[in-house]
Design a protein around this motif. Structure first.
Motif, PDB file in Angstrom:
ATOM      1  N   UNK A  78      10.766 -37.518 -28.113  1.00 26.18           N
ATOM      2  CA  UNK A  78      10.222 -36.549 -28.535  1.00 26.18           C
ATOM      3  C   UNK A  78      11.121 -35.414 -29.366  1.00 26.18           C
ATOM      4  N   UNK A  79      12.669 -35.357 -28.408  1.00 30.85           N
ATOM      5  CA  UNK A  79      13.362 -34.778 -28.425  1.00 30.85           C
ATOM      6  C   UNK A  79      13.591 -34.079 -29.869  1.00 30.85           C
ATOM      7  N   UNK A  80      13.252 -35.040 -30.868  1.00 33.33           N
ATOM      8  CA  UNK A  80      14.055 -34.881 -32.933  1.00 33.33           C
ATOM      9  C   UNK A  80      12.338 -33.953 -32.587  1.00 33.33           C
ATOM     10  N   UNK A  81      11.577 -33.261 -32.152  1.00 31.02           N
ATOM     11  CA  UNK A  81      10.413 -32.536 -32.372  1.00 31.02           C
ATOM     12  C   UNK A  81      11.044 -31.301 -32.518  1.00 31.02           C
ATOM     13  N   UNK A  82      11.900 -30.696 -31.582  1.00 26.25           N
ATOM     14  CA  UNK A  82      12.738 -29.446 -31.772  1.00 26.25           C
ATOM     15  C   UNK A  82      13.701 -28.967 -33.279  1.00 26.25           C
ATOM     16  N   UNK A  83      13.820 -30.579 -33.651  1.00 24.36           N
ATOM     17  CA  UNK A  83      14.226 -30.531 -34.373  1.00 24.36           C
ATOM     18  C   UNK A  83      13.740 -29.824 -36.090  1.00 24.36           C
ATOM     19  N   UNK A  84      12.261 -30.353 -35.928  1.00 21.34           N
ATOM     20  CA  UNK A  84      11.131 -30.281 -36.180  1.00 21.34           C
ATOM     21  C   UNK A  84      11.231 -29.221 -36.813  1.00 21.34           C
ATOM     22  N   UNK A  85      11.123 -27.943 -35.673  1.00 15.87           N
ATOM     23  CA  UNK A  85      10.596 -26.356 -35.688  1.00 15.87           C
ATOM     24  C   UNK A  85      11.851 -26.077 -36.806  1.00 15.87           C
ATOM     25  N   UNK A  86      12.829 -26.406 -37.216  1.00 15.16           N
ATOM     26  CA  UNK A  86      13.806 -25.788 -37.866  1.00 15.16           C
ATOM     27  C   UNK A  86      13.075 -26.621 -39.218  1.00 15.16           C
ATOM     28  N   UNK A  87      13.198 -27.397 -39.811  1.00 17.92           N
ATOM     29  CA  UNK A  87      13.192 -28.880 -40.659  1.00 17.92           C
ATOM     30  C   UNK A  87      12.048 -28.382 -41.475  1.00 17.92           C
ATOM     31  N   UNK A  88      10.387 -28.528 -40.380  1.00 14.30           N
ATOM     32  CA  UNK A  88       9.370 -29.028 -40.725  1.00 14.30           C
ATOM     33  C   UNK A  88       8.440 -27.982 -41.492  1.00 14.30           C
ATOM     34  N   UNK A  89       7.471 -28.331 -42.429  1.00 13.89           N
ATOM     35  CA  UNK A  89       6.421 -27.173 -42.663  1.00 13.89           C
ATOM     36  C   UNK A  89       5.907 -26.405 -41.855  1.00 13.89           C
ATOM     37  N   UNK A  90       5.710 -25.271 -41.689  1.00 13.88           N
ATOM     38  CA  UNK A  90       4.270 -24.492 -40.752  1.00 13.88           C
ATOM     39  C   UNK A  90       3.844 -23.556 -41.642  1.00 13.88           C
ATOM     40  N   UNK A  91       2.954 -23.284 -40.948  1.00 15.54           N
ATOM     41  CA  UNK A  91       1.627 -22.309 -41.451  1.00 15.54           C
ATOM     42  C   UNK A  91       1.625 -21.091 -40.689  1.00 15.54           C
ATOM     43  N   UNK A  92       1.988 -20.049 -41.293  1.00 15.93           N
ATOM     44  CA  UNK A  92       2.025 -18.608 -40.717  1.00 15.93           C
ATOM     45  C   UNK A  92       0.732 -18.482 -40.382  1.00 15.93           C
TER      46      UNK A  92
ATOM     47  N   UNK B 200      24.426 -31.468 -22.173  1.00 15.99           N
ATOM     48  CA  UNK B 200      23.684 -31.772 -22.410  1.00 15.99           C
ATOM     49  C   UNK B 200      23.545 -33.508 -22.780  1.00 15.99           C
ATOM     50  N   UNK B 201      23.647 -34.391 -21.451  1.00 17.42           N
ATOM     51  CA  UNK B 201      23.464 -35.800 -21.728  1.00 17.42           C
ATOM     52  C   UNK B 201      22.351 -36.679 -21.092  1.00 17.42           C
ATOM     53  N   UNK B 202      21.545 -37.485 -21.042  1.00 19.83           N
ATOM     54  CA  UNK B 202      20.902 -38.228 -21.741  1.00 19.83           C
ATOM     55  C   UNK B 202      19.468 -37.990 -20.501  1.00 19.83           C
ATOM     56  N   UNK B 203      20.597 -37.905 -19.814  1.00 18.93           N
ATOM     57  CA  UNK B 203      19.580 -37.254 -17.709  1.00 18.93           C
ATOM     58  C   UNK B 203      19.527 -35.987 -17.642  1.00 18.93           C
ATOM     59  N   UNK B 204      19.830 -35.426 -18.474  1.00 21.81           N
ATOM     60  CA  UNK B 204      19.423 -33.673 -18.717  1.00 21.81           C
ATOM     61  C   UNK B 204      18.365 -33.450 -19.536  1.00 21.81           C
ATOM     62  N   UNK B 205      17.911 -34.167 -20.989  1.00 21.16           N
ATOM     63  CA  UNK B 205      17.123 -34.433 -22.097  1.00 21.16           C
ATOM     64  C   UNK B 205      15.842 -34.713 -21.214  1.00 21.16           C
ATOM     65  N   UNK B 206      16.396 -35.825 -20.339  1.00 16.26           N
ATOM     66  CA  UNK B 206      14.914 -36.346 -19.932  1.00 16.26           C
ATOM     67  C   UNK B 206      14.348 -35.514 -18.340  1.00 16.26           C
ATOM     68  N   UNK B 207      15.163 -34.316 -18.059  1.00 17.22           N
ATOM     69  CA  UNK B 207      14.365 -34.340 -16.855  1.00 17.22           C
ATOM     70  C   UNK B 207      14.284 -32.496 -17.597  1.00 17.22           C
ATOM     71  N   UNK B 208      14.881 -32.486 -18.564  1.00 17.52           N
ATOM     72  CA  UNK B 208      14.303 -31.415 -19.837  1.00 17.52           C
ATOM     73  C   UNK B 208      13.062 -31.509 -20.106  1.00 17.52           C
ATOM     74  N   UNK B 209      12.208 -33.509 -20.426  1.00 19.08           N
ATOM     75  CA  UNK B 209      10.927 -33.268 -21.242  1.00 19.08           C
ATOM     76  C   UNK B 209      10.052 -34.086 -19.998  1.00 19.08           C
TER      77      UNK B 209
END
Length: 378
Positions: free
Chosen positions: A213-227, A135-144
């Motif tokens: 934008x990796x922080x959006x994956x935190x929001x997946x668990x924290x932010x409101x959603x619509x079913x 989970x080095x920065x370069x690995x996150x860059x590659x993921x995104x």
């Protein structure tokens, strides 16, 4: 000391200022000749910040190891006007390193008056969902899918900086002796090495901005959603969610009971369902009798109509009623009524029936529970 200051053509892809209530944000990264401040050198500090409607980059580079203190002074003079400092694992390395250098040079600077936002620390609780080898920065860059020009790592640059210092020392010596024959070659060599040193830090800083934008994956668990939809199909409880943000890269993760697939503004949760008979255990077992012939418990107000030979006082393990249906697990009893196979079971189940599917509040509570559970059990 060399100071570079220029605009960069990048944009911040995540609303940091909105989420963290910070109007003045600076991104920073350092380059050193090792991990321990006591016996290594700090030779480069870089920052990216917003000025007007564009982003700018500034770097302080030590042409001589004796310029460490000057780098630190310039850096702290710069960040005094900022509210939040963004970094990647800066809490584990950059900040302690600079703090130690301040102690060594008796500089009265600290990070106490600025908020620190460590992207690595923030995503650590959910890092398994990315399925990366590290989970080095370069690995996150590659993921995104963040691209960079630099191909070196911090370890490679230690030798590059040492070579730069050697070339620069010889260059200065030649100049002092008015020896022009090799001066141009030496200058080209030192400038080439300097380019690689500055480029690595520049790309680290640009990458730091671009991986926000990796922080959006935190929001997946924290932010409101619509079913959008919830149904049972082929032994699975399938729930479609919609968010008001977009994930830049697809993720698929889970375990044998729960699996999640998410991309852009949608997420689909697959939860293994059980179809059959389960038991609901009553808490106040002293108010019940167990009927062995019927394998169920009834309240004592009704048990008085049953012959004594067909009833006996209920125990916690026999104080239940049975139900046929489709059930899904809950790992804490967040919804009632809940069901079990046996009294001592830790995992409870809720029945998926029409009312459950139509009760948005309860369904939302259940999905939030599942999201909270899965990040700790994948």
């Amino acid at each position: 000391m060399i100071i570079r200051h220029f605009p960069v053509d990048i944009t911040l892809g995540y609303p940091l200022a909105k989420k963290y209530n910070a109007d003045k944000i600076a991104f920073f990264d350092i380059e050193t000749t090792g991990f321990t401040a006591n016996n290594t050198y700090l030779y480069l500090i870089g920052c990216i910040y917003t000025e007007g409607s564009s982003m700018h980059l500034i770097q302080w580079f030590a042409e001589d190891i004796r310029e460490e203190a000057d780098l630190i002074r310039n850096f702290f003079d710069f960040i005094k006007d900022y509210d939040i400092l963004v970094h990647y694992n800066g809490s584990g390395f950059d900040i302690p390193y600079i703090t130690k250098k301040c102690e060594m040079f008796q500089l009265k600077y600290s990070f106490d008056n600025i908020q620190n936002l460590d992207l690595y620390k923030i995503i650590s609780p959910i890092k398994k969902i990315f399925g990366l080898k590290n989970h080095k920065q370069k690995s996150i860059e590659e993921f995104l899918n963040v691209k960079r020009e630099d191909t070196l790592n911090g370890g490679d640059l230690i030798g590059v900086y040492q070579s730069y210092l050697g070339k620069k020392r010889i260059e200065n010596l030649k100049k002092s002796r008015n020896l022009q024959s090799t001066e141009d070659v030496l200058i080209r060599e030192s400038e080439n090495l300097l380019h690689f040193l500055l480029l690595h830090n520049e790309d680290d800083l640009k990458g730091l901005v671009r991986i926000c934008p990796i922080l959006y994956y935190i929001d997946l668990f924290d932010r409101e959603f619509q079913i959008v939809q919830a149904s049972v199909n082929n032994g699975q409880f399938i729930v479609h969610l919609e968010y008001d943000f977009k994930l830049p890269s697809r993720i698929s993760f889970g375990n044998e009971c729960i699996f999640i697939n998410a991309y852009q503004s949608s997420a689909i949760i697959y939860i293994k369902a059980y179809e059959g008979e389960m038991k609901h255990f009553y808490d106040n077992y002293r108010d019940y009798y167990y009927l062995p012939e019927e394998d169920r418990a009834v309240h004592k107000s009704l048990a008085i109509f049953v012959d004594k030979e067909y009833r006996k006082k209920a125990t916690p393990a026999t104080c239940y009623t049975k139900k046929q249906g489709v059930f899904v697990p809950q790992y804490h009893p967040v919804l009632n009524p809940y069901f079990k196979f046996k009294y001592d079971d830790k995992v409870t189940f809720v029945e998926v029936h029409t009312d459950f599917l139509l009760q948005e509040e309860n369904l939302t509570r259940y999905i939030n529970h599942i999201l909270n559970y899965i990040i700790n059990h994948i």
